[in-house]
Design an enzyme around this catalytic site. Sequence first.
Site, PDB file in Angstrom:
ATOM      1  CB  SER A  81      44.272  62.100  96.895  1.00  0.00           C
ATOM      2  OG  SER A  81      45.150  62.616  97.470  1.00  0.00           O
ATOM      3  NE  ARG A 133      49.255  67.086  96.234  1.00  0.00           N
ATOM      4  CZ  ARG A 133      48.638  68.026  96.876  1.00  0.00           C
ATOM      5  NH1 ARG A 133      48.445  67.703  98.337  1.00  0.00           N
ATOM      6  NH2 ARG A 133      48.168  69.341  96.659  1.00  0.00           N
ATOM      7  CG  ASP A 161      58.844  66.858 116.607  1.00  0.00           C
ATOM      8  OD1 ASP A 161      59.228  65.776 115.901  1.00  0.00           O
ATOM      9  OD2 ASP A 161      59.685  67.641 116.584  1.00  0.00           O
ATOM     10  CG  HIS A 197      47.161  61.156 103.164  1.00  0.00           C
ATOM     11  ND1 HIS A 197      47.177  62.700 103.536  1.00  0.00           N
ATOM     12  CD2 HIS A 197      48.237  60.763 104.078  1.00  0.00           C
ATOM     13  CE1 HIS A 197      48.032  62.751 104.356  1.00  0.00           C
ATOM     14  NE2 HIS A 197      48.829  61.748 104.638  1.00  0.00           N
ATOM     15  CB  ALA A 255      49.486  70.429 102.678  1.00  0.00           C
ATOM     16  CG  ASN A 277      43.629  63.860 105.750  1.00  0.00           C
ATOM     17  OD1 ASN A 277      44.748  64.354 105.656  1.00  0.00           O
ATOM     18  ND2 ASN A 277      42.737  63.560 105.163  1.00  0.00           N
ATOM     19  CD  GLU A 324      50.281  60.466 107.604  1.00  0.00           C
ATOM     20  OE1 GLU A 324      50.487  61.029 106.531  1.00  0.00           O
ATOM     21  OE2 GLU A 324      50.939  60.346 108.549  1.00  0.00           O
ATOM     22  NE  ARG A 327      41.462  70.759  99.289  1.00  0.00           N
ATOM     23  CZ  ARG A 327      42.565  70.255  99.959  1.00  0.00           C
ATOM     24  NH1 ARG A 327      42.334  69.641 101.067  1.00  0.00           N
ATOM     25  NH2 ARG A 327      43.834  70.405  99.516  1.00  0.00           N
ATOM     26  CE1 TYR A 385      42.306  65.747  98.817  1.00  0.00           C
ATOM     27  CE2 TYR A 385      41.894  67.562  97.468  1.00  0.00           C
ATOM     28  CZ  TYR A 385      42.805  66.847  98.288  1.00  0.00           C
ATOM     29  OH  TYR A 385      44.122  67.159  98.026  1.00  0.00           O
ATOM     30  N   PRO A 431      44.470  71.181 107.692  1.00  0.00           N
ATOM     31  CG  PRO A 431      46.416  72.450 107.340  1.00  0.00           C
ATOM     32  CD  PRO A 431      46.004  70.958 107.850  1.00  0.00           C
ATOM     33  CG  ASN A 432      43.095  73.882 102.698  1.00  0.00           C
ATOM     34  OD1 ASN A 432      42.496  74.974 102.777  1.00  0.00           O
ATOM     35  ND2 ASN A 432      44.532  73.839 102.520  1.00  0.00           N
ATOM     36  NE  ARG A 486      46.593  65.108  94.422  1.00  0.00           N
ATOM     37  CZ  ARG A 486      46.044  66.036  95.360  1.00  0.00           C
ATOM     38  NH1 ARG A 486      45.838  65.460  96.738  1.00  0.00           N
ATOM     39  NH2 ARG A 486      45.950  67.250  95.151  1.00  0.00           N
TER      40      ARG A 486
END
Length: 144
Positions: free
Chosen positions: A101, A110, A86, A99, A76, A73, A97, A18, A23, A10-11, A106
């Site tokens: 930031s 998070r 899962d 991220h 959230a 990534n 994985e 953004r 970011y 998302p996003n 933060r």
Amino acid sequence: MRELLLLNGPNLGILGRREPEVYGTDTLADIEDAVAEVVSERGWKVRSHQYDSEGDLVRTVNANPDTAGAVVNPGALMMAGWSLRDALAAYPRPWIEVHISNVWAREQFRHASVTGPVASGVVFGLGTDGYRLAARALLGLVAD
């Protein structure tokens, strides 16, 4: 030909505009190109997907077991994406994985990840360079 699954949650489709102070200004297309450059060293290609809904991400993970590995990534969804967690746990290849930031620097909410514990590794806080590092790490985890 082997392919790396590059999955963004998302996003992340609005990267570049953004919260650039968090970011950066790289777009998702910039990231896709950077990852493609890294994996091309091994003759791999990138299969890239971005979705704002968890169900689409789950379907994509489940539909791509033939990829050599993944860079993900979850955005959230790292905090509450149990169905994505899962699906990733059942993904038969190594995955990293990412991220952009530093989630530890933060907000407190998070600081917990439901997806990270099932990943082969986690990269965070290094901006969009983290994607390149994750792709390199994945190349090291997958034998030819």
